[in-house]
Write an enzyme that holds these catalytic residues in place. Structure first.
Site, PDB file in Angstrom:
ATOM      1  N   LYS A  10       0.815  -1.215   0.000  1.00 13.52           N
ATOM      2  CA  LYS A  10       0.000   0.000   0.000  1.00 13.52           C
ATOM      3  C   LYS A  10       0.856   1.275   0.000  1.00 13.52           C
ATOM      4  CE  LYS A  10      -3.978  -2.251   2.202  1.00 13.52           C
ATOM      5  NZ  LYS A  10      -5.069  -2.084   3.186  1.00 13.52           N
ATOM      6  N   TYR A  50     -12.261  -2.698  -4.138  1.00 11.71           N
ATOM      7  CA  TYR A  50     -12.785  -2.873  -2.781  1.00 11.71           C
ATOM      8  C   TYR A  50     -14.320  -2.833  -2.741  1.00 11.71           C
ATOM      9  CZ  TYR A  50      -8.205  -2.593  -0.432  1.00 11.71           C
ATOM     10  OH  TYR A  50      -6.937  -2.837   0.031  1.00 11.71           O
ATOM     11  N   PHE A  58     -15.866   2.551   6.642  1.00 12.95           N
ATOM     12  CA  PHE A  58     -14.499   2.960   6.334  1.00 12.95           C
ATOM     13  C   PHE A  58     -14.208   3.016   4.836  1.00 12.95           C
ATOM     14  CE2 PHE A  58     -14.501  -1.638   7.230  1.00 12.95           C
ATOM     15  CZ  PHE A  58     -13.949  -2.141   6.065  1.00 12.95           C
ATOM     16  N   ARG A  86      -1.189 -14.337   4.440  1.00  8.91           N
ATOM     17  CA  ARG A  86      -1.926 -13.717   5.545  1.00  8.91           C
ATOM     18  C   ARG A  86      -1.166 -13.852   6.862  1.00  8.91           C
ATOM     19  NH1 ARG A  86      -6.693 -11.761   4.279  1.00  8.91           N
ATOM     20  NH2 ARG A  86      -7.656 -11.970   6.312  1.00  8.91           N
ATOM     21  N   THR A  92      -5.203  -7.356  10.477  1.00  7.43           N
ATOM     22  CA  THR A  92      -5.541  -6.124   9.746  1.00  7.43           C
ATOM     23  C   THR A  92      -5.142  -4.879  10.530  1.00  7.43           C
ATOM     24  OG1 THR A  92      -7.419  -7.291   8.784  1.00  7.43           O
ATOM     25  CG2 THR A  92      -7.443  -4.896   8.617  1.00  7.43           C
ATOM     26  N   ARG A 103       2.743  -6.202   9.074  1.00  6.76           N
ATOM     27  CA  ARG A 103       1.982  -5.079   9.618  1.00  6.76           C
ATOM     28  C   ARG A 103       2.524  -4.623  10.967  1.00  6.76           C
ATOM     29  NH1 ARG A 103      -3.612  -7.620   7.368  1.00  6.76           N
ATOM     30  NH2 ARG A 103      -3.855  -6.305   5.508  1.00  6.76           N
ATOM     31  N   ASN A 113      -2.113   0.218   6.614  1.00  7.22           N
ATOM     32  CA  ASN A 113      -1.646  -1.052   7.195  1.00  7.22           C
ATOM     33  C   ASN A 113      -0.716  -1.833   6.267  1.00  7.22           C
ATOM     34  OD1 ASN A 113      -3.605  -1.946   5.439  1.00  7.22           O
ATOM     35  ND2 ASN A 113      -4.606  -3.324   6.894  1.00  7.22           N
ATOM     36  N   HIS A 116      -2.109  -5.500   1.507  1.00  3.27           N
ATOM     37  CA  HIS A 116      -3.370  -6.211   1.336  1.00  3.27           C
ATOM     38  C   HIS A 116      -3.038  -7.614   0.842  1.00  3.27           C
ATOM     39  CE1 HIS A 116      -7.375  -7.350  -0.043  1.00  3.27           C
ATOM     40  NE2 HIS A 116      -6.771  -7.810  -1.120  1.00  3.27           N
ATOM     41  N   GLU A 127      -9.419 -11.146  -7.561  1.00  4.36           N
ATOM     42  CA  GLU A 127      -8.466 -10.034  -7.403  1.00  4.36           C
ATOM     43  C   GLU A 127      -7.305 -10.137  -8.384  1.00  4.36           C
ATOM     44  OE1 GLU A 127      -9.377  -9.221  -2.652  1.00  4.36           O
ATOM     45  OE2 GLU A 127      -7.363  -9.817  -3.266  1.00  4.36           O
TER      46      GLU A 127
HETATM   47  P1  CMP Z   1      -7.398  -4.732   3.391  1.00  6.84           P
HETATM   48  O1  CMP Z   1      -6.907  -6.115   3.637  1.00  6.84           O
HETATM   49  O2  CMP Z   1      -6.737  -3.990   2.286  1.00  6.84           O
HETATM   50  O3  CMP Z   1      -8.965  -4.764   3.130  1.00  6.84           O
HETATM   51  C1  CMP Z   1      -9.797  -3.667   3.411  1.00  6.84           C
HETATM   52  C2  CMP Z   1      -9.107  -2.590   4.192  1.00  6.84           C
HETATM   53  O4  CMP Z   1      -9.963  -1.695   4.858  1.00  6.84           O
HETATM   54  C3  CMP Z   1      -8.280  -3.223   5.293  1.00  6.84           C
HETATM   55  O5  CMP Z   1      -7.171  -3.888   4.729  1.00  6.84           O
HETATM   56  C4  CMP Z   1      -7.993  -2.000   6.160  1.00  6.84           C
HETATM   57  O6  CMP Z   1      -6.825  -1.308   5.742  1.00  6.84           O
HETATM   58  C5  CMP Z   1      -9.194  -1.091   5.906  1.00  6.84           C
HETATM   59  N1  CMP Z   1     -10.018  -0.943   7.102  1.00  6.84           N
HETATM   60  C6  CMP Z   1     -10.254   0.211   7.765  1.00  6.84           C
HETATM   61  N2  CMP Z   1     -11.066   0.012   8.802  1.00  6.84           N
HETATM   62  C7  CMP Z   1     -11.356  -1.316   8.831  1.00  6.84           C
HETATM   63  C8  CMP Z   1     -12.141  -2.142   9.685  1.00  6.84           C
HETATM   64  N3  CMP Z   1     -12.812  -1.652  10.734  1.00  6.84           N
HETATM   65  N4  CMP Z   1     -12.208  -3.471   9.410  1.00  6.84           N
HETATM   66  C9  CMP Z   1     -11.567  -3.978   8.332  1.00  6.84           C
HETATM   67  N5  CMP Z   1     -10.800  -3.242   7.486  1.00  6.84           N
HETATM   68  C10 CMP Z   1     -10.691  -1.921   7.739  1.00  6.84           C
END
Ligand code: CMP
Length: 140
Positions: A10, A50, A58, A86, A92, A103, A113, A116, A127
């Protein structure tokens, strides 16, 4: 089984200049980069990618963050690649991520973070096809 997964480094991690350190973790865990490109996503691309999160509170912040700078997008291949990636990423929310995960080591917040990674075989196929439409992707 040998799997493929979609990984995005990211904008926060690209700006920190840690693409190489993150690639080293993939490689060290036996994940091979089989396709890669750098891109500065448009709002439309980020929103489409997304789309599953469209109704989440969010979503707007997520799209705005993901379009804030260039990202590095790769397809990783290896034994159990989806779960392995993962594990390497950690939770996350970086505050909840295990020590030694990407992370925990490189991310600042749940929005910024660092990475992805696809969460399941079905989403991985979708994806990968989204960013690398030329690749032959088979569910089996
Ligand atoms: P990612 O794996 O890229 O998928 C969706 C993204 O939304 C996640 O990582 C986070 O960076 C972002 N995000 C922000 N707030 C939340 C939340 N409450 N729960 C999950 N993802 C979140």
């Amino acid at each position: 089984a040998i799997e493929r997964t979609l990984s995005i480094i990211k904008p926060d991690a690209v700006a920190k200049n840690v693409i190489g350190q993150i690639y080293a973790r993939f490689e060290g865990a036996g994940l091979k980069v089989i396709a890669a490109k750098m891109a500065h996503l448009s709002e439309r691309e980020a929103g489409e990618f997304y789309a599953v999160h469209k109704e989440r509170p969010f979503f707007k912040d997520l799209v705005s963050f993901m379009t804030s700078g260039p990202v590095m997008i790769q397809c990783l291949e290896g034994e159990g690649a989806i779960a392995k990636n993962r594990e390497l990423m950690g939770a996350t929310d970086p505050k909840k991520a295990d020590k030694g995960t990407i992370r925990a080591d490189f991310a600042e917040s749940i929005d910024a973070n660092a990475v992805h990674g696809s969460d399941a075989a079905e989403t991985a196929a979708v994806e990968i096809a989204f960013f690398f439409p030329g690749m032959n992707v088979y569910s089996r």
